[in-house]
Design a protein around this motif. Structure first.
Motif, PDB file in Angstrom:
ATOM      1  N   TRP A 157       8.232  -2.989  -5.212  1.00  0.00           N
ATOM      2  CA  TRP A 157       8.918  -2.922  -6.509  1.00  0.00           C
ATOM      3  C   TRP A 157       8.961  -1.480  -7.018  1.00  0.00           C
ATOM      4  O   TRP A 157       9.991  -1.024  -7.524  1.00  0.00           O
ATOM      5  N   LEU A 158       7.872  -0.753  -6.852  1.00  0.00           N
ATOM      6  CA  LEU A 158       7.820   0.630  -7.317  1.00  0.00           C
ATOM      7  C   LEU A 158       8.743   1.528  -6.499  1.00  0.00           C
ATOM      8  O   LEU A 158       9.314   2.479  -7.032  1.00  0.00           O
ATOM      9  N   PRO A 217       1.693  -9.817  -9.907  1.00  0.00           N
ATOM     10  CA  PRO A 217       2.636  -8.683  -9.832  1.00  0.00           C
ATOM     11  C   PRO A 217       2.465  -7.654 -10.931  1.00  0.00           C
ATOM     12  O   PRO A 217       2.361  -6.449 -10.626  1.00  0.00           O
ATOM     13  N   ALA A 245       3.925  -5.139  -4.923  1.00  0.00           N
ATOM     14  CA  ALA A 245       3.978  -4.182  -6.032  1.00  0.00           C
ATOM     15  C   ALA A 245       4.522  -2.838  -5.555  1.00  0.00           C
ATOM     16  O   ALA A 245       5.351  -2.209  -6.240  1.00  0.00           O
ATOM     17  N   GLU A 246       4.068  -2.383  -4.391  1.00  0.00           N
ATOM     18  CA  GLU A 246       4.544  -1.106  -3.854  1.00  0.00           C
ATOM     19  C   GLU A 246       6.049  -1.146  -3.602  1.00  0.00           C
ATOM     20  O   GLU A 246       6.762  -0.171  -3.859  1.00  0.00           O
ATOM     21  N   ASP A 249      -1.162   0.425  -9.779  1.00  0.00           N
ATOM     22  CA  ASP A 249      -0.615   1.517  -8.970  1.00  0.00           C
ATOM     23  C   ASP A 249      -0.110   2.665  -9.842  1.00  0.00           C
ATOM     24  O   ASP A 249      -0.327   3.845  -9.534  1.00  0.00           O
ATOM     25  N   GLU A 291      -0.861  -5.629 -10.347  1.00  0.00           N
ATOM     26  CA  GLU A 291      -0.817  -4.709  -9.202  1.00  0.00           C
ATOM     27  C   GLU A 291       0.099  -3.520  -9.478  1.00  0.00           C
ATOM     28  O   GLU A 291      -0.214  -2.383  -9.107  1.00  0.00           O
ATOM     29  N   ILE A 292       1.225  -3.768 -10.141  1.00  0.00           N
ATOM     30  CA  ILE A 292       2.156  -2.672 -10.429  1.00  0.00           C
ATOM     31  C   ILE A 292       1.526  -1.669 -11.392  1.00  0.00           C
ATOM     32  O   ILE A 292       1.556  -0.449 -11.164  1.00  0.00           O
TER      33      ILE A 292
END
Length: 293
Positions: free
Chosen positions: A282-283, A55, A279-280, A62, A58-59
């Motif tokens: 979460w963003l 996580p 991750a997307e 991005d 990936e975050i």
């Protein structure tokens, strides 16, 4: 008239020379800006094969791509990741557990830097299923090691946690053998045992999906609290990142995730969700970290 012609000629030549100088300066500036942008665009993230590493990697990937960086992710074991950080083959690693990985921080202190924690109050240690009701502290295992086949199943050699586990075994004089494995193999062994309500002793760290998915608990450690007494999780960078990529460095100094969010993302990934999509999501719920915040 000749004087006028000479003056005009000199003026034309001066303008031409000025124009050439300006063009040269513009070309030099463009080249310098191009080099700066090129430096900004290339960063390498280290990735270990633990679910907890996915996580944050990936975050951050991005976020940095949104800010104009080109990101490469390189997977390796923990020792190789730290060595890569030290020789600048890797710029950033996002799952450094402190104090468990202190030995690497000390070994490579001349070339790497630990930044502010991403999250704190993480925990780790010896783990058993909840249905082993009489085993709640490491000391409860003394004289009962045969119920777990005299084995403690853990992760790969080279991880500092393996050394700490062995020291913990020795401190309690437990008659168990420390078995190295991968995270996946360890969890598969735990699932096979818990599906049958059979005893097992393994290594675990929280946040992780294993506790909810298999009903596990971390044993307390009252007699030797110097082992596994709480952790914080940090980004590690090569020391040149601060100068080479100041915007990325500043982001990593400020960026945090709640431990509850981490646990939720790890569980989703362990249950089959794509790490990039997690991750997307979460963003989307934390948009302040995008768009050059």
């Amino acid at each position: 008239m000749k004087k006028v012609i000479v003056m005009i000629t000199v003026l034309i030549l001066s303008i031409g020379l000025y124009g050439c100088g300006t063009a040269n300066n513009e070309a030099e500036n463009e080249e310098a800006n191009g080099q700066e942008n090129q430096e900004k665009q290339e960063l390498v993230l280290g990735l270990t094969a633990w679910t907890s590493t996915l996580p944050p990697t990936e975050i951050v990937k991005d976020i940095l791509e949104d800010r104009g960086y080109s990101i490469e992710v390189v997977e390796a074991n923990i020792g190789a990741v730290y060595a890569g950080l030290a020789n600048e083959e890797i710029d950033i690693y996002l799952d450094s557990w402190y104090p468990q990985q202190t030995q690497y921080l000390e070994e490579y202190s001349d070339s790497i830097e630990q930044l502010a924690p991403i999250y704190e109050d993480a925990n780790a240690g010896m783990v058993v299923p909840n249905y082993m009701e009489d085993i709640n502290d490491v000391a409860d295992l003394i004289g009962k090691e045969d119920i777990v086949n005299n084995e403690l199943i853990a992760i790969e050699d080279g991880d500092p946690a393996m050394d700490e586990l062995q020291e913990l075994i020795d401190a309690y004089e437990l008659d168990v053998e420390l078995i190295s494995s991968s995270e996946g193999a360890m969890l598969a062994a735990a699932k096979a045992k818990t599906d049958q309500n059979e005893p097992i002793l393994l290594y675990g760290w929280d946040p992780h999906s294993m506790f909810n998915d298999m009903g596990l608990k971390i044993l307390t450690n009252k007699e030797h609290p110097e082992f596994f007494n709480g952790s914080s999780v940090h980004p590690i960078v090569h020391k040149d990142v601060k100068e080479k990529a100041p915007e990325a460095y500043e982001l990593l100094e400020e960026w945090t995730v709640s431990i509850d969010d981490m646990a939720e993302m790890i569980t989703e990934i362990d249950n089959g969700a794509d790490a990039g999509e997690v991750a997307e999501e979460w963003l989307e719920n934390n948009p302040e970290w995008l768009n050059n915040n």
